[in-house]
Design a protein around this motif. Structure first.
Motif, PDB file in Angstrom:
ATOM      1  N   ASN A  13      11.605   5.460  -9.900  1.00  0.00           N
ATOM      2  CA  ASN A  13      11.439   4.107 -10.448  1.00  0.00           C
ATOM      3  C   ASN A  13      12.665   3.689 -11.252  1.00  0.00           C
ATOM      4  OD1 ASN A  13       8.938   3.364  -9.389  1.00  0.00           O
ATOM      5  ND2 ASN A  13       7.815   4.481 -10.966  1.00  0.00           N
ATOM      6  N   ALA A  14      13.244   4.632 -11.981  1.00  0.00           N
ATOM      7  CA  ALA A  14      14.428   4.309 -12.781  1.00  0.00           C
ATOM      8  C   ALA A  14      15.602   3.922 -11.884  1.00  0.00           C
ATOM      9  CB  ALA A  14      14.805   5.499 -13.668  1.00  0.00           C
ATOM     10  N   VAL A  15      15.793   4.669 -10.796  1.00  0.00           N
ATOM     11  CA  VAL A  15      16.910   4.345  -9.893  1.00  0.00           C
ATOM     12  C   VAL A  15      16.640   3.015  -9.166  1.00  0.00           C
ATOM     13  CG1 VAL A  15      18.395   5.197  -8.033  1.00  0.00           C
ATOM     14  CG2 VAL A  15      17.411   6.813  -9.640  1.00  0.00           C
ATOM     15  N   LEU A  16      15.362   2.754  -8.863  1.00  0.00           N
ATOM     16  CA  LEU A  16      15.020   1.461  -8.260  1.00  0.00           C
ATOM     17  C   LEU A  16      15.390   0.323  -9.209  1.00  0.00           C
ATOM     18  CD1 LEU A  16      11.499   2.191  -6.729  1.00  0.00           C
ATOM     19  CD2 LEU A  16      13.560   1.553  -5.464  1.00  0.00           C
ATOM     20  N   GLU A  29      20.110  -8.824 -12.803  1.00  0.00           N
ATOM     21  CA  GLU A  29      19.416 -10.111 -12.731  1.00  0.00           C
ATOM     22  C   GLU A  29      17.941  -9.911 -12.352  1.00  0.00           C
ATOM     23  OE1 GLU A  29      20.507 -12.919 -13.639  1.00  0.00           O
ATOM     24  OE2 GLU A  29      19.174 -14.398 -12.701  1.00  0.00           O
ATOM     25  N   PHE A  30      17.687  -8.980 -11.428  1.00  0.00           N
ATOM     26  CA  PHE A  30      16.309  -8.707 -11.004  1.00  0.00           C
ATOM     27  C   PHE A  30      15.507  -8.132 -12.185  1.00  0.00           C
ATOM     28  CE2 PHE A  30      12.928  -6.256  -8.900  1.00  0.00           C
ATOM     29  CZ  PHE A  30      12.449  -7.187  -7.983  1.00  0.00           C
ATOM     30  N   ALA A  31      16.107  -7.201 -12.924  1.00  0.00           N
ATOM     31  CA  ALA A  31      15.412  -6.627 -14.090  1.00  0.00           C
ATOM     32  C   ALA A  31      15.149  -7.718 -15.126  1.00  0.00           C
ATOM     33  CB  ALA A  31      16.246  -5.502 -14.696  1.00  0.00           C
ATOM     34  N   TYR A  32      16.107  -8.618 -15.279  1.00  0.00           N
ATOM     35  CA  TYR A  32      15.976  -9.706 -16.258  1.00  0.00           C
ATOM     36  C   TYR A  32      14.842 -10.654 -15.864  1.00  0.00           C
ATOM     37  CZ  TYR A  32      17.464 -13.813 -18.971  1.00  0.00           C
ATOM     38  OH  TYR A  32      17.501 -14.891 -19.803  1.00  0.00           O
ATOM     39  N   ARG A  33      14.787 -10.992 -14.577  1.00  0.00           N
ATOM     40  CA  ARG A  33      13.799 -11.994 -14.146  1.00  0.00           C
ATOM     41  C   ARG A  33      12.437 -11.387 -13.846  1.00  0.00           C
ATOM     42  NH1 ARG A  33      16.189 -15.503  -9.417  1.00  0.00           N
ATOM     43  NH2 ARG A  33      14.162 -16.517  -9.613  1.00  0.00           N
ATOM     44  N   VAL A  34      12.421 -10.199 -13.235  1.00  0.00           N
ATOM     45  CA  VAL A  34      11.157  -9.628 -12.746  1.00  0.00           C
ATOM     46  C   VAL A  34      10.656  -8.496 -13.653  1.00  0.00           C
ATOM     47  CG1 VAL A  34      10.058  -8.470 -10.773  1.00  0.00           C
ATOM     48  CG2 VAL A  34      11.706 -10.317 -10.376  1.00  0.00           C
ATOM     49  N   GLY A  35      11.580  -7.686 -14.159  1.00  0.00           N
ATOM     50  CA  GLY A  35      11.194  -6.641 -15.113  1.00  0.00           C
ATOM     51  C   GLY A  35      10.457  -5.464 -14.504  1.00  0.00           C
ATOM     52  N   LEU A  36      10.637  -5.259 -13.185  1.00  0.00           N
ATOM     53  CA  LEU A  36       9.971  -4.138 -12.504  1.00  0.00           C
ATOM     54  C   LEU A  36      10.977  -3.397 -11.635  1.00  0.00           C
ATOM     55  CD1 LEU A  36       6.716  -5.825 -11.104  1.00  0.00           C
ATOM     56  CD2 LEU A  36       6.919  -4.366 -13.139  1.00  0.00           C
ATOM     57  N   LEU A  49       0.835  -1.212   0.000  1.00  0.00           N
ATOM     58  CA  LEU A  49       0.000   0.000   0.000  1.00  0.00           C
ATOM     59  C   LEU A  49       0.868   1.260   0.000  1.00  0.00           C
ATOM     60  CD1 LEU A  49      -2.772  -1.210   2.455  1.00  0.00           C
ATOM     61  CD2 LEU A  49      -3.159  -0.407   0.106  1.00  0.00           C
ATOM     62  N   ALA A  50       1.954   1.247   0.781  1.00  0.00           N
ATOM     63  CA  ALA A  50       2.806   2.436   0.868  1.00  0.00           C
ATOM     64  C   ALA A  50       3.573   2.678  -0.433  1.00  0.00           C
ATOM     65  CB  ALA A  50       3.777   2.299   2.041  1.00  0.00           C
ATOM     66  N   GLY A  51       3.802   1.604  -1.204  1.00  0.00           N
ATOM     67  CA  GLY A  51       4.519   1.753  -2.484  1.00  0.00           C
ATOM     68  C   GLY A  51       3.636   2.245  -3.613  1.00  0.00           C
ATOM     69  N   LEU A  52       2.333   2.289  -3.358  1.00  0.00           N
ATOM     70  CA  LEU A  52       1.404   2.663  -4.434  1.00  0.00           C
ATOM     71  C   LEU A  52       1.616   4.075  -4.967  1.00  0.00           C
ATOM     72  CD1 LEU A  52      -2.165   1.290  -3.625  1.00  0.00           C
ATOM     73  CD2 LEU A  52      -0.694   0.732  -5.561  1.00  0.00           C
ATOM     74  N   PHE A  53       2.196   4.963  -4.124  1.00  0.00           N
ATOM     75  CA  PHE A  53       2.369   6.343  -4.626  1.00  0.00           C
ATOM     76  C   PHE A  53       3.247   6.350  -5.881  1.00  0.00           C
ATOM     77  CE2 PHE A  53       6.700   7.803  -3.628  1.00  0.00           C
ATOM     78  CZ  PHE A  53       7.151   6.737  -2.855  1.00  0.00           C
ATOM     79  N   LEU A  54       4.142   5.372  -5.994  1.00  0.00           N
ATOM     80  CA  LEU A  54       4.974   5.319  -7.210  1.00  0.00           C
ATOM     81  C   LEU A  54       4.170   4.772  -8.395  1.00  0.00           C
ATOM     82  CD1 LEU A  54       8.469   4.215  -5.869  1.00  0.00           C
ATOM     83  CD2 LEU A  54       7.814   6.442  -6.836  1.00  0.00           C
ATOM     84  N   ALA A  55       3.251   3.845  -8.110  1.00  0.00           N
ATOM     85  CA  ALA A  55       2.384   3.356  -9.194  1.00  0.00           C
ATOM     86  C   ALA A  55       1.419   4.452  -9.647  1.00  0.00           C
ATOM     87  CB  ALA A  55       1.610   2.126  -8.718  1.00  0.00           C
ATOM     88  N   ARG A  56       1.080   5.353  -8.701  1.00  0.00           N
ATOM     89  CA  ARG A  56       0.189   6.480  -9.043  1.00  0.00           C
ATOM     90  C   ARG A  56       0.977   7.673  -9.558  1.00  0.00           C
ATOM     91  NH1 ARG A  56      -1.221   6.314  -3.686  1.00  0.00           N
ATOM     92  NH2 ARG A  56      -2.716   4.710  -3.125  1.00  0.00           N
ATOM     93  N   LEU A  76       9.957  -4.957  -2.412  1.00  0.00           N
ATOM     94  CA  LEU A  76       8.795  -4.172  -2.847  1.00  0.00           C
ATOM     95  C   LEU A  76       9.011  -3.804  -4.313  1.00  0.00           C
ATOM     96  CD1 LEU A  76       6.225  -2.488  -2.388  1.00  0.00           C
ATOM     97  CD2 LEU A  76       7.650  -0.697  -1.385  1.00  0.00           C
ATOM     98  N   ALA A  77       8.060  -4.169  -5.163  1.00  0.00           N
ATOM     99  CA  ALA A  77       8.189  -3.902  -6.602  1.00  0.00           C
ATOM    100  C   ALA A  77       6.997  -3.074  -7.065  1.00  0.00           C
ATOM    101  CB  ALA A  77       8.252  -5.217  -7.368  1.00  0.00           C
ATOM    102  N   VAL A  78       7.237  -2.234  -8.061  1.00  0.00           N
ATOM    103  CA  VAL A  78       6.218  -1.280  -8.521  1.00  0.00           C
ATOM    104  C   VAL A  78       5.912  -1.503  -9.992  1.00  0.00           C
ATOM    105  CG1 VAL A  78       5.696   1.178  -8.829  1.00  0.00           C
ATOM    106  CG2 VAL A  78       7.178   0.451  -6.943  1.00  0.00           C
ATOM    107  N   LEU A  79       4.626  -1.552 -10.325  1.00  0.00           N
ATOM    108  CA  LEU A  79       4.246  -1.540 -11.733  1.00  0.00           C
ATOM    109  C   LEU A  79       3.527  -0.221 -11.997  1.00  0.00           C
ATOM    110  CD1 LEU A  79       4.187  -2.953 -14.429  1.00  0.00           C
ATOM    111  CD2 LEU A  79       1.944  -3.837 -13.832  1.00  0.00           C
ATOM    112  N   PRO A  80       4.255   0.760 -12.570  1.00  0.00           N
ATOM    113  CA  PRO A  80       3.662   2.087 -12.748  1.00  0.00           C
ATOM    114  C   PRO A  80       2.309   2.007 -13.465  1.00  0.00           C
ATOM    115  CG  PRO A  80       6.003   2.138 -13.240  1.00  0.00           C
ATOM    116  CD  PRO A  80       5.638   0.695 -13.052  1.00  0.00           C
ATOM    117  N   GLY A  81       1.332   2.730 -12.913  1.00  0.00           N
ATOM    118  CA  GLY A  81       0.000   2.764 -13.506  1.00  0.00           C
ATOM    119  C   GLY A  81      -0.904   1.634 -13.042  1.00  0.00           C
ATOM    120  N   ARG A  82      -0.343   0.566 -12.464  1.00  0.00           N
ATOM    121  CA  ARG A  82      -1.171  -0.600 -12.108  1.00  0.00           C
ATOM    122  C   ARG A  82      -1.186  -0.902 -10.610  1.00  0.00           C
ATOM    123  NH1 ARG A  82      -1.525  -4.120 -16.617  1.00  0.00           N
ATOM    124  NH2 ARG A  82      -2.701  -5.592 -15.336  1.00  0.00           N
ATOM    125  N   GLY A  83      -0.008  -1.038 -10.014  1.00  0.00           N
ATOM    126  CA  GLY A  83      -0.021  -1.429  -8.610  1.00  0.00           C
ATOM    127  C   GLY A  83       1.366  -1.655  -8.048  1.00  0.00           C
TER     128      GLY A  83
END
Ligand code: GLU
Length: 303
Positions: free
Chosen positions: A230-233, A244-251, A203-210, A262-269
């Motif tokens: 998000n880019a620095v994350l 490796e995280f970007a390769y496997r998870v892509g977020l 819930l606290a990470g949602l501000f980045l998705a929003r 904690l992972a963020v999908l901008p615009g979604r969640g």
């Protein structure tokens, strides 16, 4: 999408990993974490909250706190922050000292320990209470007033925090800390020692998705600032295994040695997963595996 089923499937796949990794013990209080704990939560921008396993059990957020200190320091103080800390991957372990001397006390990025100490210092200067700022933000965004720093964990780290103290003194010698070293360290240990659950952090990470907007509709960051975090994350958020995280998870994501990611999908969640066993880089073994399974099943990715 049936997020509840997706979460359960992702966790089931992760449980098939042959090993669960090692619980961090360089901070003695962290060694007491339950090695079998495993939880996962998703919060969506349209108000959905889903969870499975130990998703409501608080754990030590450790470096996941660095996502919030960075966001708050940028919100309070603006881009001047980047004069004291860079935003390139370091290619070194999170607690390494070697680059600091050749780079004149300016840490590579805000998520290695040296960089996070600079961010804590600036947040302390801007607010007068860095740990209070992070704690209050987490409470408000999650709606959980019980989010708080665990004093035992903070004290345990303070007793064994020689490397962080060395880095802080070293940066102070270059004039890159504005508060007394002891205050910066105390606030840093305390915000790392905040206990929160997967539910609270998703819930606290949602501000980045929003794109920078808080739960009450007010704006913490501009759309462009949220994109930059998000880019620095993505490039620096998961220790020396961000590729490796970007390769496997892509977020974009941030991990901590307490076993949270904690992972963020901008615009979604936002999704948060917790399992205390870590791989050699410091990332939760089951946590990364579960996010890998979730994003593979849903197609969630920034790419
Ligand atoms: N408080 C921990 C330290 O400074 C945080 C490490 C982490 O989670 O990456 O070592």
């Amino acid at each position: 999408m049936d997020y509840q089923v997706l979460l359960q499937d992702a966790m089931e796949q992760a449980r098939r990993m042959p090993a669960r990794g090692r619980v961090a013990d360089y901070i003695p209080a962290l060694a007491e974490a339950d090695p079998l704990a495993f939880g996962m939560a998703i919060a969506t921008v349209d108000g959905g909250v889903f969870g499975a396993g130990d998703w409501q059990r608080p754990f030590s957020i450790q470096s996941v706190s660095k996502l919030f200190t960075l966001a708050l320091a940028l919100a309070e103080g603006g881009e001047g922050l980047w004069r004291g800390v860079g935003r390139e991957p370091s290619g070194n372990p999170f607690n390494s000292l070697v680059q600091l001397e050749s780079e004149q006390g300016i840490p590579r990025n805000p998520f290695i320990n040296a960089g996070a100490l600079v961010v804590t210092d600036r947040l302390l200067e801007l607010t007068g209470d860095a740990v209070g700022a992070v704690r209050d933000f987490l409470r408000t965004e999650s709606g959980n007033p019980e989010v708080a720093a665990d004093d035992t964990v903070a004290a345990s780290e303070a007793r064994h925090g020689h490397r962080n103290a060395a880095m802080a003194h070293f940066m102070a010698s270059y004039g890159n800390l504005r508060n007394p070293v002891d205050s910066v360290l105390a606030h840093y240990y305390a915000h790392c020692a905040i206990a929160a659950s997967c539910r609270d952090l998703a819930l606290a990470g949602l501000f980045l998705a929003r794109h920078g907007v808080r739960v009450d509709g007010s704006r913490l960051l501009s759309r462009s600032e949220a994109k930059r975090i998000n880019a620095v994350l993505l490039t620096c958020g998961t220790y020396d295994a961000a590729g490796e995280f970007a390769y496997r998870v892509g977020l974009p994501g941030k991990s901590g040695v307490g076993g949270g990611v904690l992972a963020v999908l901008p615009g979604r969640g936002a999704a948060c997963v917790w399992s205390p066993g870590l791989d050699a880089a410091g990332n939760s073994v089951l946590g990364v595996a579960a996010l890998d399974a979730l994003t593979t099943a849903t197609g969630w990715s920034v790419f």
